[in-house]
Write a protein that holds these residues in place. Structure first.
Motif, mmCIF file in Angstrom:
data_model
loop_
_atom_site.group_PDB
_atom_site.id
_atom_site.type_symbol
_atom_site.label_atom_id
_atom_site.label_comp_id
_atom_site.label_asym_id
_atom_site.label_seq_id
_atom_site.Cartn_x
_atom_site.Cartn_y
_atom_site.Cartn_z
ATOM 1 N N PRO A 1 8.800 -0.918 59.627
ATOM 2 C CA PRO A 1 8.206 -0.135 60.886
ATOM 3 C C PRO A 1 6.800 -0.044 60.942
ATOM 4 C CG PRO A 1 10.637 0.058 60.918
ATOM 5 C CD PRO A 1 10.433 -0.092 59.723
ATOM 6 N N GLN A 2 6.802 1.263 59.831
ATOM 7 C CA GLN A 2 4.920 1.213 59.447
ATOM 8 C C GLN A 2 3.818 0.180 58.781
ATOM 9 O OE1 GLN A 2 4.420 4.324 56.384
ATOM 10 N NE2 GLN A 2 3.079 5.054 56.746
ATOM 11 N N GLN A 3 5.070 -0.328 58.198
ATOM 12 C CA GLN A 3 3.902 -1.615 58.207
ATOM 13 C C GLN A 3 3.601 -2.936 59.267
ATOM 14 O OE1 GLN A 3 6.806 -2.900 55.026
ATOM 15 N NE2 GLN A 3 4.933 -3.124 53.080
ATOM 16 N N VAL A 4 3.960 -2.728 60.224
ATOM 17 C CA VAL A 4 4.185 -3.172 61.142
ATOM 18 C C VAL A 4 3.090 -2.888 62.156
ATOM 19 C CG1 VAL A 4 5.071 -4.335 63.305
ATOM 20 C CG2 VAL A 4 5.935 -4.300 61.253
ATOM 21 N N GLU A 5 3.350 -1.204 62.101
ATOM 22 C CA GLU A 5 2.695 -0.762 62.941
ATOM 23 C C GLU A 5 1.096 -0.962 62.089
ATOM 24 O OE1 GLU A 5 2.459 3.751 64.041
ATOM 25 O OE2 GLU A 5 4.123 3.177 63.403
ATOM 26 N N GLU A 6 0.580 -0.393 60.476
ATOM 27 C CA GLU A 6 -0.311 -1.283 60.880
ATOM 28 C C GLU A 6 -1.200 -1.967 60.729
ATOM 29 O OE1 GLU A 6 -0.879 -0.342 56.360
ATOM 30 O OE2 GLU A 6 0.480 1.444 56.629
#
Lengths: 215, 391
Positions: free
Chosen positions: B14-19
């Motif tokens: 999720p954090q990579q997608v958010e970035e």
């Protein structure tokens, strides 16, 4: 700060000597007690990475080292996107096809189609046999390639030959020649295009030694 | 046996997608401000489209086994150029289009293994207008977009520019057989190959000097004028650099003209460029682009000459140099709604609906929490900052 990838093994001493003449003293890597893999030059303006032969073009292609020294055989095998800068004329050897001394084959073209060929340099070997239009089965080995024909696993081998002693002592004979190989100074193409003069100075200094024949 | 994902493909958390979404949204904001409209080209295309008339090698394309020869797109320009030349053929020019999405390439790793290389890209295509203005707009937009990405100051971006005609001018005097050889040597920066060339020694020294010629556009153009005489390409490049120089200075982007730089894909027929940033360890190309008139004409079925140019940012590369988002942004106020034994999940859902109406992030604790203290202990686990406990 310039980073240089140097191959451990036979090319190391001469590589260090070339850089010393260009003003970068990496002699610390030759100390038997050295265990460091990243060694600064005596002047502190550059670092040397001590890596395996096949990894030199990888470090240079990925840009972690701007320059590197490696044999043409390795460059030919890995075909990485690196710039060929200077032929350093040391580490001479050649890539050859060899078979058992007792065999009847006189050249690579005599080998039977679909025979097995053992090599550490399967990309070079594959290209060579493709150009000959001779279909062969490549067997990738990581060392002691000479055992291929001796054990009967392969009819021929493709390997680096320096003096030919290993072939002779194992009852093998050379029947074809792929290419001549020497050590090369290579560079990262992007780093060379962005260079503000530091890399060029080193390349020119090493190249001028070649012209003077000072090695 | 564990089923693993395919090597080289991206399986993001999720954090990579958010970035990724953050960077994509910053870029799309700029594209929209400049009047570009979003399109979504297909990920699967006919091999003929994907190879772009021979500009892209077939072995770089991931093929799909079906009745027709299909593959996954290795870039998005060819698909957009095709759409512009066919179903958008009657649309008013210039066409300003942008697209983002994943691209796929077949790549041989250093150990010889062929892997799927999946990357997220975002870029624009400007199709239609004759003249240098198309390139001016494109480079301005590229620089504006870079500014919006808020990259680290120490990444020292360099815009490395060339023109496909420069290499043609340099090689003009040579015959066709040796021309191709010299072009490969110059574009690959092959000094050993240059030394071994069977040409006049003065020519060799001249080519070596050309290979080392790069830097400030005005100096390089003057040097080229001195060697090859003045011509329209040098004049238009001179104009272009005079226009973009002020904005590049404002945004601290170093501009470098490099006559022997040619891009990997052979799509371009005009200006070509790459935007390079320093990661601290090595330089990375964060965007690439150029002018590709022939590509648009390849797909067109009318006699009117078409003009196209574009660029594409690699989101994965930008992440290496983008300033990290403030944690307060990433973990914006999030409320956990927990309920005790005297309430039901429906009551919690009603609270959640009210918070959502106020544009707040609110999530429900699915298990009953007997006390408020028990619910409070769950806050860090659920990544929340606020608690509403109902009972």
């Amino acid at each position: 700060m310039i980073t240089v990838a140097l191959a451990k093994g036979a090319l190391l001493k001469d590589s260090v000597s070339r850089f010393a003449k260009a003003g970068f003293d990496f002699s610390a890597v030759l100390e038997p007690s050295n265990r460091q893999l990243m060694v600064p030059s005596a002047c502190g303006r550059a670092n040397a990475l001590l890596v395996r032969n096949g990894d030199v073009p990888v470090y240079v292609a990925y840009g972690q080292a701007q320059l590197g020294v490696v044999g043409f055989d390795v460059l030919s095998e890995h075909q990485m996107p690196v710039a060929n800068l200077v032929d350093l004329c040391f580490g001479e050897c050649h890539m050859a096809v060899a078979v058992k001394k007792t065999s009847s084959y006189k050249s690579a073209a005599d080998l039977p189609a679909h025979c097995r060929v053992a090599s550490k340099f399967t990309n070079c070997a594959r290209r060579f046999f493709e150009e000959l239009d001779l279909p062969v089965e490549m067997v990738h080995l990581t060392g002691s390639v000479e055992l291929g024909p001796l054990t009967g696993m392969a009819e021929a081998i493709v390997d680096l030959v320096a003096t030919g002693r290993t072939l002779r002592e194992n009852g093998l004979i050379e029947i074809d020649h792929l290419f001549h190989s020497t050590a090369r100074l290579i560079g990262n193409p992007l780093a060379l295009r962005l260079d503000t003069g530091d890399i060029r100075l080193i390349v020119d200094a090493i190249k001028s030694q070649e012209r003077k024949g000072s090695f | 046996m564990t089923i693993k994902n395919v090597s080289g493909t991206k399986d993001l958390n999720p954090q990579q997608v958010e970035e990724n979404n953050y960077l994509l949204s910053k870029l799309s904001e700029v594209y929209r401000q400049w009047g570009y409209q979003e399109v979504s080209p297909p990920k699967v295309e006919n091999i003929n489209t994907l190879t772009a008339g021979g500009g892209i090698k077939s072995n770089e394309i991931i093929k799909i086994v079906v009745d027709e020869p299909l593959g996954l797109r290795p870039e998005m320009t060819a698909s957009i150029a095709r759409a512009a030349a066919t179903r958008f053929a009657l649309k008013e020019r210039p066409l300003r289009l942008w697209a983002c999405g994943t691209i796929f390439k077949s790549r041989e790793e250093s150990d010889g293994k062929i892997i799927v290389d999946e990357n997220l890209h975002s870029g624009v295509e400007l199709i239609g207008e004759e003249g240098m203005e198309i390139e001016v707009e494109l480079l301005y937009l590229l620089i504006e977009s870079l500014k919006k990405l808020n990259i680290q100051k120490e990444s020292n971006p360099t815009l490395l520019i060339s023109h496909t005609s420069l290499i043609r001018i340099i090689l003009e005097k040579y015959n066709q057989v040796i021309k191709t050889k010299i072009k490969t040597i110059l574009t690959n920066y092959d000094l050993i190959g240059l030394d071994k060339l069977d040409i006049d020694n003065d020519d060799k020294q001249g080519l070596k000097a050309t290979l080392e010629l790069r830097g400030s556009p005005s100096t390089v153009i003057e040097t080229l004028r001195g060697i090859y005489g003045d011509n329209n390409v040098l004049k238009s490049l001179d104009n272009l650099f005079n226009i973009i120089k002020p904005i590049s200075k404002v945004y601290n982007i170093n501009i470098q003209l490099d006559p022997t730089y040619q891009p990997h894909y052979n799509l371009y027929t005009g200006i070509v460029f790459q935007l390079i940033a320093n990661t601290g360890k090595s330089p990375v190309v964060i965007a690439r682009g150029g002018r590709y008139d022939d590509l648009v004409n390849l797909f067109g079925n009318n006699n009117k000459a078409a003009i196209g140019a574009g660029f594409s940012f690699s989101i994965d590369k930008i992440k290496k140099i983008a300033r990290k988002k403030n944690n307060n942004d990433t973990f914006a106020k999030k409320t956990l709604i927990a309920y005790g034994p005297n309430k039901k999940i429906e009551d919690a859902l009603e609270h959640q609906r009210r918070l959502h109406k106020e544009n707040q992030i609110a999530l429900i604790e699915l298990n009953i929490c007997r006390t408020k203290e028990m619910a409070a202990k769950l806050l860090p686990k659920r990544g929340c900052t606020n608690l509403i406990w109902i009972n």
